[in-house]
Structures are given as C-alpha cells and as structure tokens.
Enzyme design. Structure first.
Site, PDB file in Angstrom:
ATOM      1  N   GLU A 263      49.086  62.762 -18.631  1.00 59.09           N
ATOM      2  CA  GLU A 263      49.823  64.035 -18.690  1.00 59.09           C
ATOM      3  C   GLU A 263      51.101  63.898 -17.866  1.00 59.09           C
ATOM      4  OE1 GLU A 263      48.872  68.716 -17.550  1.00 59.09           O
ATOM      5  OE2 GLU A 263      48.068  67.083 -16.328  1.00 59.09           O
ATOM      6  N   LYS A 324      47.841  71.498 -24.854  1.00 57.31           N
ATOM      7  CA  LYS A 324      46.883  71.918 -23.832  1.00 57.31           C
ATOM      8  C   LYS A 324      46.545  73.395 -23.994  1.00 57.31           C
ATOM      9  CE  LYS A 324      46.385  71.646 -18.751  1.00 57.31           C
ATOM     10  NZ  LYS A 324      47.102  71.235 -17.514  1.00 57.31           N
ATOM     11  N   CYS A 379      43.575  67.343 -18.119  1.00 56.50           N
ATOM     12  CA  CYS A 379      43.524  67.753 -16.715  1.00 56.50           C
ATOM     13  C   CYS A 379      42.638  68.973 -16.462  1.00 56.50           C
ATOM     14  CB  CYS A 379      44.947  67.991 -16.215  1.00 56.50           C
ATOM     15  SG  CYS A 379      45.126  67.903 -14.412  1.00 56.50           S
TER      16      CYS A 379
END
Length: 528
Positions: A263, A324, A379
């Site tokens: 990321e 995301k 994440c």
C-alpha cells in the site's frame, strides 16, 4: 477508590496481553478481574469500573495513535472506553443469573461487535482474539472465527472469576463445586490444542501454486513525515524489485510469477501522472512479470481519492483494480469534513477525502498463461471480518496483504497488525504474503506460523511459493453469524437479568440486597 484502582490495574494487565508485549496469560487476570469488580455494583458504579478498565487497557494497547497527534489518541481512547463502561454494566447485570459465565462471555463479543462497527466503521483493533494467537485456544480459529475465539477467551476468564467466587465463600466441600469449572477449562484448552491439526485442504493444495515476490522498498524518514516523499518511495520499490529479480535470475532465489508491492508504494496516481506511470511500467518491464501495485488514485469526484491495488502487466499495463473498503477515520477520510475543517485546520493534513470501494478484494488476472484469482486485503481492513471473509467467499485462490505502516514505525501497531494477520491465516487456513513499505513484511503459513519476516526501516525482498486454495473453513462460511448470535444471547441475558432481583449464586451477594427466601442468611448457616 479501591475498585477504581483495581479496575485500572486490571486494564493494564489485560492490555499487556496484546502485542508487542504478548503476555497472554495476563488475560486470565484482567478479564476475570473486571467481572469481579463489576459484580454487585449498581449501573453507575459498574459503568465507572468498566470505563476505567477500558481507559487503562486502551492506553496500553493503542496509544501508538499519538503519531497522528496526542489529542487524537486521547479522544479515541476516551471514546472507545465508553464501550467498556457498557460492558461493566452488562457484566454486573448478567451476574444475577445462575449460569452467568456464558452470557458474560457473550457480552464481551457484543461489545466488541459494537466498537468494531460504530461510529464511522468502528475501530476493532483490541478484540480478545487478536491477543490469543499464541494461546492454547488458537486451534479454534478455523471453526469459530475471530468472534468465537473472543468468546472462548472471555468464557475462560468468566470461569476463572467463578472459581474465585467459590473459593471466597469458604464453604465446605468447595472442591466438588470447583471441579466442573476446572474440567471446562481443561476441555476448552485441550480441544484448542488438538484442533491445530484441523485442515480443510492438503498442505500442497489441490490447484497448484504460485510464486510471489514480496517487495519492501523502505521510505525516507520516520513517522508521519515519511508520507510526503512519494517519488522517492516509488523509486525505492523499483530499486528493490530490480535487486530481487537479479537474485532470481542468478538462481539465488526462485523466479516469481508476480511481485507484490505494498500500500502507498506510490502516492501519485500512476494512471494520470506520466513520471509515476513510467516508473511502475519500467519496474514491470524489468521484472518481466506483473506487479500488484499499491497506489493512491484520484477520484471518483473532485478533491477525492481512493487507496487502490492495481494489477500492472509488463506488456498491457493496468488490467484490474481493487479499492480499499475500510478506511481509517481522520487518517484517510474526515467525517463531517465541511464542518470540521474550519474548526480544526490541522485536519487539512489528511488531504483529499478518501472514498471507500464497494467490491470485494478479488482480482481475476492472467499469470503465466492461466487466470488467477488474487485476494487482496489492504492494511486496516484486516480487522474487519466481513471484508476478509468476502475475499475468500468470492473465489480468491491466494491471499495477500498490502500495508503502509511507515507512520507507525517503532510503535506497537506494527506487531499488533502482524498478530491480526496471523489470526486471519489461522481462521482461513490460508497462507498470507504481506508487503509493507518499511515494516513488517512477511510470509505466514496456514497455521499462523511466521515463515519469513523483514526488519523495520530497511529495504528487503523475498520470494515464497504459495499453494492455490479454494476450500473454505467453517469460520469463513459462517461469516458474521457467530458474532450476531452471541450478541443476541447477550442482549437476551441482560433483558432477563433486568427483570430479575439480584440473587446470590456462587459468590458474595450483590451489595445492598437481602437474602431471598430460598437462600439462608449467612448468619444462620449451620456449623459443620
């Protein structure tokens, strides 16, 4: 005063069970201590005990949020601790019931579901299961999932509290009454150890394998300052990719089928910026294999952005993307942005408003002459059951994690996230490859064991062969059902307890209550 001090000490003890301390036996101190401290208290007192417990626990576990500002950490801790205050009240109420350890454990799950969901998507970083990755209960993950393991940890804590209450009564023949509780504990722990061998597929899988090159390019600077040097970060990942492929072509490591960048390996949109596009395309051309790039892309609207995974083919460029879904409030997006920006100017540092994606993280892409379904979790999304489960229920054959932990370098966040990743590997019985910008990248096997990991603040690269898997564990198939069923059980128990007079069961009578007709007064108990 003593209860308040006790609540703080219990919260500190429980907090030390999480990474980076990982003193998980302290769960057997902190969890039952909260129950004992809240037991018999009126709602206001029980809320206070729970709130102090939560303040202490969260200060130990998530004070790393201070890198965004001490005021951010203080507000977050003070707010999330409110849920633990509610937990204190719930524990005091269900303690009136005869078989209170079970609903008391369910109350932990209900509160975890609440603070993992609201407000703004929640912040479920401190679920009990994430502290249990190295406990004898970890074999339960593929059967009951994260919510179920949290319940079992809480249940063990309630049984410990029950035993303490029995011993405090000092009645004759206590041992026969304690024995069932001991047997429950032994059975849960023994089953957890035995279930470590439970698998849903052979070790090598049934569908072949894919070889993944994990790239950690490193970033200049430390902390939040590291976010502002986007071209350097992208160039670092180009350099490490060239080094990794050179070692592969010299036979020092296997040749990867694709490369995994983390990321924020580029914070400049490579679809719009020519320089960044050239860097990423050059890296893919030199590697000769596709790269899963972690990028920040502009749009879909003005002054908006998305955290994106781009599948970059060396010949055809970007072929697939994933945006995301679970964003960090006040880190990636600002609730009530138009109202808050004039009042809190520092929030402008967050930049453009991030927009969440809407589709599961599964990219169907060509790899080595075949079509591969790559499951991607970015994440913060690791903490969300639904997001992780949907990558697999939508056909992912291999599971990867892209993360940027540069902001939190040198804090407990790094090890906590790695522990959560291990929990997800055990829950899904899937291997997981993790790429971060500067810490900690790694490879975790399907049993949650760490096969490879990098150091913080370094550049590194390694190659691992990952089996392709399609079988789903019972935990993944069940999805959110265990959490919701346990939450309904907790709510039903609280409702029943509210309608019932406080009675004494296996412990001291709640303060301010008189003996019930079926219960002899302690002053008239026969001497034996």
């Amino acid at each position: 005063m003593r209860r308040g001090i006790g609540a703080v000490l219990a919260g500190v003890a429980a907090g030390l069970a999480w990474q980076p301390f990982a003193l998980w036996p302290l769960l057997l101190v902190g969890v039952p201590a909260l129950t004992l401290l809240a037991r018999g208290r009126r709602p206001r007192g029980a809320f206070g005990v729970g709130y102090l417990f939560g303040l202490a626990l969260l200060t130990v576990t998530i004070s790393w949020v201070h890198v965004l500002g001490w005021w951010v950490a203080a507000l977050l801790i003070a707010f999330v601790a409110l849920f633990f205050g509610v937990l204190g009240v719930a524990l005091s109420l269900v303690g009136r019931l005869r078989w209170w350890p079970v609903p008391a454990a369910a109350c932990w799950v209900a509160v975890e579901l609440a603070y993992s969901s609201v407000p703004f998507g929640g912040f479920g970083w401190t679920r009990l299961a994430y502290a249990a990755v190295d406990t004898p209960l970890n074999g339960w993950f593929p059967l009951v999932g994260v919510a179920g393991v949290s319940f079992l940890v809480a249940l063990v804590g309630q049984v410990v509290a029950w035993v303490v209450l029995l011993l405090r009564e000092r009645r004759p023949r206590v041992f026969p009454r304690v024995l069932p509780a001991v047997l429950v504990l032994v059975a849960l722990l023994a089953a957890g150890v035995g279930l470590r061998s439970f698998q849903v597929e052979p070790l090598a899988g049934r569908e072949g394998s894919v070889t993944v090159g994990v790239v950690q390019g490193n970033v200049p600077g430390r902390g939040i300052e590291a976010l502002g040097r986007a071209r350097t970060v992208t160039n670092n990942h180009l350099s490490e990719s060239v080094d990794l492929m050179a070692r592969a072509r010299l036979g020092q490591t296997p040749v990867p089928d694709f490369l995994l960048w983390p990321e924020n390996s580029t914070d400049i949109d490579p679809l719009l910026d020519g320089v960044t596009r050239g860097t990423v395309a050059g890296a893919a051309a030199v590697a000769g294999v596709p790269i899963l790039v972690g990028a920040v892309t502009e749009g879909p609207g003005p002054d908006e952005r998305q955290t994106t995974a781009l599948w970059w083919d060396p010949l055809r460029g970007p072929l697939a993307s994933y945006h995301k879904r679970n964003l960090v409030p006040f880190g990636e997006w600002i609730p009530f942005r138009d109202q808050l920006l004039p009042l809190v100017p520092i929030l402008r540092e967050v930049g453009s408003q991030s927009v969440p994606g809407t589709q599961p993280g599964v990219l169907s892409v060509p790899v080595g002459g075949r079509t591969l379904k790559v499951g991607d979790v970015i994440c913060f999304e690791l903490a969300y059951d639904r997001t992780v489960h949907e990558t697999m229920t939508n056909g992912a054959q291999v599971l990867v994690v892209q993360s940027n932990n540069a902001t939190y370098g040198g804090t407990g966040q790094i090890e906590q996230q790695f522990a959560i990743t291990r929990a997800r590997a055990m829950e899904s019985r899937r291997e997981i490859a993790v790429a971060t910008t500067n810490s900690v990248s790694g490879y975790i096997d399907r049993d949650g064991r760490v096969v490879d990991r990098t150091s913080e603040f370094t550049s590194a690269g390694f190659v691992e062969t990952m089996p392709l898997r399609s079988a789903l564990t019972p935990a993944v198939v069940a999805g959110a059902w265990p959490a919701w069923v346990l939450t309904l059980l907790a709510l039903a128990a609280v409702a029943l307890a509210v309608r019932r007079r406080p009675v004494r069961h296996n412990g001291p009578r709640p303060e301010g209550t008189a003996p019930t007709p079926a219960e002899p007064s302690p002053t008239k108990e026969p001497i034996r």
